[in-house]
Design a protein around this motif. Structure first.
Motif, PDB file in Angstrom:
ATOM      1  N   SER A  17      24.912  63.505 -83.950  1.00  9.91           N
ATOM      2  CA  SER A  17      26.282  64.033 -84.018  1.00  9.91           C
ATOM      3  C   SER A  17      26.450  65.304 -83.196  1.00  9.91           C
ATOM      4  CB  SER A  17      26.671  64.293 -85.468  1.00  9.91           C
ATOM      5  OG  SER A  17      26.703  63.095 -86.212  1.00  9.91           O
ATOM      6  N   LYS A  18      25.350  66.020 -82.976  1.00 10.11           N
ATOM      7  CA  LYS A  18      25.409  67.293 -82.251  1.00 10.11           C
ATOM      8  C   LYS A  18      25.220  67.150 -80.739  1.00 10.11           C
ATOM      9  CE  LYS A  18      23.657  70.145 -86.089  1.00 10.11           C
ATOM     10  NZ  LYS A  18      22.534  71.017 -86.534  1.00 10.11           N
ATOM     11  N   ILE A  19      24.800  65.984 -80.284  1.00 13.14           N
ATOM     12  CA  ILE A  19      24.531  65.804 -78.856  1.00 13.14           C
ATOM     13  C   ILE A  19      25.841  65.803 -78.077  1.00 13.14           C
ATOM     14  CG2 ILE A  19      23.678  64.165 -77.120  1.00 13.14           C
ATOM     15  CD1 ILE A  19      21.533  63.359 -79.174  1.00 13.14           C
ATOM     16  N   THR A  20      25.886  66.594 -77.016  1.00 15.45           N
ATOM     17  CA  THR A  20      27.097  66.743 -76.218  1.00 15.45           C
ATOM     18  C   THR A  20      26.916  66.116 -74.836  1.00 15.45           C
ATOM     19  OG1 THR A  20      26.422  68.854 -75.230  1.00 15.45           O
ATOM     20  CG2 THR A  20      27.535  68.945 -77.377  1.00 15.45           C
ATOM     21  N   ARG A  21      28.009  66.011 -74.131  1.00 22.17           N
ATOM     22  CA  ARG A  21      27.945  65.531 -72.743  1.00 22.17           C
ATOM     23  C   ARG A  21      27.058  66.435 -71.912  1.00 22.17           C
ATOM     24  NH1 ARG A  21      29.883  66.323 -67.725  1.00 22.17           N
ATOM     25  NH2 ARG A  21      30.231  64.418 -66.462  1.00 22.17           N
ATOM     26  N   ASP A  22      27.130  67.726 -72.127  1.00 23.11           N
ATOM     27  CA  ASP A  22      26.288  68.663 -71.372  1.00 23.11           C
ATOM     28  C   ASP A  22      24.803  68.399 -71.633  1.00 23.11           C
ATOM     29  OD1 ASP A  22      28.474  69.882 -70.251  1.00 23.11           O
ATOM     30  OD2 ASP A  22      28.511  71.569 -71.651  1.00 23.11           O
ATOM     31  N   ASP A  23      24.458  68.023 -72.853  1.00 24.96           N
ATOM     32  CA  ASP A  23      23.064  67.689 -73.158  1.00 24.96           C
ATOM     33  C   ASP A  23      22.606  66.490 -72.332  1.00 24.96           C
ATOM     34  OD1 ASP A  23      22.751  69.687 -75.142  1.00 24.96           O
ATOM     35  OD2 ASP A  23      23.660  68.375 -76.657  1.00 24.96           O
ATOM     36  N   LEU A  24      23.466  65.479 -72.213  1.00 28.82           N
ATOM     37  CA  LEU A  24      23.134  64.297 -71.427  1.00 28.82           C
ATOM     38  C   LEU A  24      22.963  64.648 -69.956  1.00 28.82           C
ATOM     39  CD1 LEU A  24      25.686  61.850 -73.090  1.00 28.82           C
ATOM     40  CD2 LEU A  24      23.212  61.802 -73.401  1.00 28.82           C
ATOM     41  N   VAL A  25      23.868  65.443 -69.436  1.00 29.04           N
ATOM     42  CA  VAL A  25      23.784  65.868 -68.025  1.00 29.04           C
ATOM     43  C   VAL A  25      22.494  66.636 -67.787  1.00 29.04           C
ATOM     44  CG1 VAL A  25      24.829  67.347 -66.265  1.00 29.04           C
ATOM     45  CG2 VAL A  25      26.283  65.871 -67.682  1.00 29.04           C
ATOM     46  N   ASP A  26      22.163  67.544 -68.696  1.00 27.36           N
ATOM     47  CA  ASP A  26      20.949  68.350 -68.535  1.00 27.36           C
ATOM     48  C   ASP A  26      19.697  67.494 -68.610  1.00 27.36           C
ATOM     49  OD1 ASP A  26      19.525  71.040 -68.548  1.00 27.36           O
ATOM     50  OD2 ASP A  26      18.817  70.200 -70.445  1.00 27.36           O
ATOM     51  N   PHE A  27      19.663  66.548 -69.561  1.00 30.42           N
ATOM     52  CA  PHE A  27      18.487  65.683 -69.690  1.00 30.42           C
ATOM     53  C   PHE A  27      18.296  64.860 -68.423  1.00 30.42           C
ATOM     54  CE2 PHE A  27      15.851  62.189 -71.016  1.00 30.42           C
ATOM     55  CZ  PHE A  27      15.036  62.715 -72.011  1.00 30.42           C
ATOM     56  N   HIS A  28      19.367  64.313 -67.899  1.00 36.36           N
ATOM     57  CA  HIS A  28      19.289  63.540 -66.658  1.00 36.36           C
ATOM     58  C   HIS A  28      18.780  64.404 -65.517  1.00 36.36           C
ATOM     59  CE1 HIS A  28      21.001  61.878 -62.875  1.00 36.36           C
ATOM     60  NE2 HIS A  28      20.638  60.724 -63.420  1.00 36.36           N
ATOM     61  N   LYS A  29      19.264  65.594 -65.415  1.00 34.42           N
ATOM     62  CA  LYS A  29      18.853  66.493 -64.330  1.00 34.42           C
ATOM     63  C   LYS A  29      17.379  66.850 -64.442  1.00 34.42           C
ATOM     64  CE  LYS A  29      19.994  71.010 -62.322  1.00 34.42           C
ATOM     65  NZ  LYS A  29      20.880  72.206 -62.440  1.00 34.42           N
ATOM     66  N   ARG A  30      16.879  67.043 -65.658  1.00 37.87           N
ATOM     67  CA  ARG A  30      15.490  67.462 -65.851  1.00 37.87           C
ATOM     68  C   ARG A  30      14.485  66.337 -65.643  1.00 37.87           C
ATOM     69  NH1 ARG A  30      13.636  68.470 -70.366  1.00 37.87           N
ATOM     70  NH2 ARG A  30      15.292  67.805 -71.793  1.00 37.87           N
ATOM     71  N   THR A  31      14.871  65.106 -65.982  1.00 41.23           N
ATOM     72  CA  THR A  31      13.883  64.025 -66.050  1.00 41.23           C
ATOM     73  C   THR A  31      13.973  63.018 -64.906  1.00 41.23           C
ATOM     74  OG1 THR A  31      15.333  62.745 -67.519  1.00 41.23           O
ATOM     75  CG2 THR A  31      13.699  64.187 -68.551  1.00 41.23           C
ATOM     76  N   PHE A  32      15.119  62.830 -64.305  1.00 38.64           N
ATOM     77  CA  PHE A  32      15.255  61.871 -63.204  1.00 38.64           C
ATOM     78  C   PHE A  32      14.897  62.570 -61.898  1.00 38.64           C
ATOM     79  CE2 PHE A  32      17.131  59.508 -66.450  1.00 38.64           C
ATOM     80  CZ  PHE A  32      17.478  58.239 -66.033  1.00 38.64           C
ATOM     81  N   ALA A  33      13.647  62.419 -61.495  1.00 34.56           N
ATOM     82  CA  ALA A  33      13.154  63.100 -60.285  1.00 34.56           C
ATOM     83  C   ALA A  33      12.155  62.195 -59.579  1.00 34.56           C
ATOM     84  CB  ALA A  33      12.516  64.445 -60.653  1.00 34.56           C
TER      85      ALA A  33
END
Length: 473
Positions: A206-222
């Motif tokens: 319930s606490k996960i935000t769009r910004d969390d998704l964007v950040d996770f993608h930026k950190r892990t998709f490399a």
């Protein structure tokens, strides 16, 4: 969820959204694209794209289909504290629109060209699966590229997927098997990312935000934590172009949260989660050797004899065949990047759980002390070597198997040497490794249900009837 089942679900959902009376035509198209064909001769090529992206390729031009599997190191062990379930959330969002294409249009385009794409997460990795007919390669690759590089994460899609995930969590909380597995990892790996719920909780999701998704993608998709395998109707030159097109614009390096090595606690533990069900479910396990350990192959064979060999396994014989206590009981070896475990499960009526676990402990103790018989060892080796080819009988299976080998740090030659390593396991090896691996006093046990005559305890009682069970050989 498997690639086809997810694709089928998407087709049904799109049909319902668009008011189509029947989803059969969409499903038929997806099924046609999902049919794979075994590679006639598995020549595994190691290639590097012009942009420096490495991949393994098995060319198979007899069927106009391309299967691509890829993984980014990270997985749900990268979920920040308090945001458990973030990796799982993002896997459900990756086909919900990308680039300038919104969700409904994006998924309609996938269906129109019979393209299959799905994402999944594990403790250590995020996985992508992609299949396309050769004639639609360019259009499909463009959609894949947008998904990998520019997922939209539109707020309306985030809110809709969140509700689906919360519904799944509510359902899982009533499933004894899922609760037992989740609570076992929490018990085995306290204060470690492996011990956190992979799919999160209602509170964290319930606490996960769009910004969390964007950040996770930026950190892990490399590019530096990427591994790719392709099987099918494509040449090395064309694949190099596809790799650069799809992955070349990703960041050079991932920004991963460090994860420490860990293992289940020594000395054993037992936890009971009460649930008002007629049948209890237990998950049990101990620490095991890492994948690259010289004893791993022998441990793999020992596990097959103990609980991994279906109806031929000792646990199945003793718990089900001789006593009729459970429909199924099994074990498997699971190596992760930062831990390795031998874990199993049994489900039985509440009144029989104590007896079933006692038998399991007794069989582990017996094999640890005596090792497997020569006949059991030979039968296990015959089965494991003879069935290995079945892991490579379709293009999609080949891609998945080879991706696993890449992730574990093996080369393509492993496919040719693996059976020889299994055949080289001697009775002395099996006995020594059984003693190293099978330690019933260290069992971490989680039981969900209302087992009769059992209580949670740091050190569960020794159940004497089980240790007195006669064994074969």
């Amino acid at each position: 969820m498997t690639g086809f089942s997810r694709a089928a679900a998407l087709a049904v959902r799109r049909a319902a959204r668009l008011g189509i009376a029947s989803a059969v035509p969409a499903l038929a198209m997806l099924f046609t694209a999902s049919v794979s064909h075994p590679a006639a001769a598995m020549n595994i090529q190691k290639i590097k794209s012009p942009g420096g992206i490495e991949a393994w390729l098995v060319e198979e031009h007899s069927v106009p289909l391309i299967s691509l599997r890829y993984a980014f190191d990270g997985g749900n062990s990268q979920d920040p504290p308090g945001k458990d379930g973030l990796a799982n959330f993002i896997t459900a969002m990756m086909d919900e629109g990308a680039g300038d294409i919104k969700s409904e249009d994006y998924q309609e385009r996938m269906e129109d060209i019979a393209m299959r794409m799905s994402y999944d997460d594990s403790k250590d990795s995020l996985y992508g699966s992609f299949e396309t007919l050769s004639k639609n390669r360019d259009k499909a690759v463009e959609l894949l590229k947008l998904s990998v590089q520019k997922p939209r994460f539109d707020q309306d899609a985030v809110d809709r997927i969140r509700q689906q995930l919360l519904a799944n969590l509510a359902y899982a909380d009533k499933d004894p098997d899922k609760v037992a597995s989740r609570e076992w990892y929490a018990q085995a790996f306290p204060n470690h990312p492996y011990g956190r719920p992979s799919n999160g909780t209602a509170e964290t999701v319930s606490k996960i935000t769009r910004d969390d998704l964007v950040d996770f993608h930026k950190r892990t998709f490399a590019r530096d934590n990427l591994k790719v395998v392709v099987v099918g109707d494509i040449t090395a030159t064309d694949l190099g172009k596809v790799l650069d097109d799809v992955f070349g614009s990703l960041p050079a390096k991932a920004d991963l949260i460090p994860v420490t090595n860990t293992e289940p606690p020594q000395g054993g533990s037992q936890k009971i989660v009460e649930m008002n069900v007629p049948q209890s479910v237990a998950v049990f396990g101990v620490g095991a050797m890492p994948r690259k350990d010289p004893d791993f192959i022998a441990g793999f064979v020992v596990n097959h004899i103990l609980g991994g060999g279906g109806f031929s396994a000792k646990l199945m014989e003793e718990v089900r065949e001789k006593r009729g206590l459970a429909y199924s009981v099994y074990t498997y070896l699971q190596p992760y990047q930062h831990a390795s475990i031998l874990v199993g499960s049994v489900a039985t009526k509440n009144a029989s759980m104590a007896e079933s676990l006692g038998i399991i402990r007794g069989e582990m103790k017996k094999m640890a002390e005596n090792g497997p018989t020569a006949d059991d060892l030979q039968a296990a080796k015959d089965y494991l070597t003879g069935s290995y080819a079945l892991r490579f009988d379709t293009n999609s299976k080949i891609a998945s198997q080879l991706l696993g080998l890449m992730q574990e740090g093996f080369g393509p030659d492993y496919v040719e040497t693996r059976n020889a390593m299994i055949n080289a396991v001697t009775p002395a090896d099996a006995k020594r490794v059984a003693a190293r691996l099978l330690k019933p006093d260290n069992l971490v046990v989680t039981i969900v249900g209302k087992p009769v005559g059992m209580n949670s305890a740091a050190t569960p009682p020794v159940l004497q009837p089980a240790l007195a069970v006669p064994g074969r050989g």
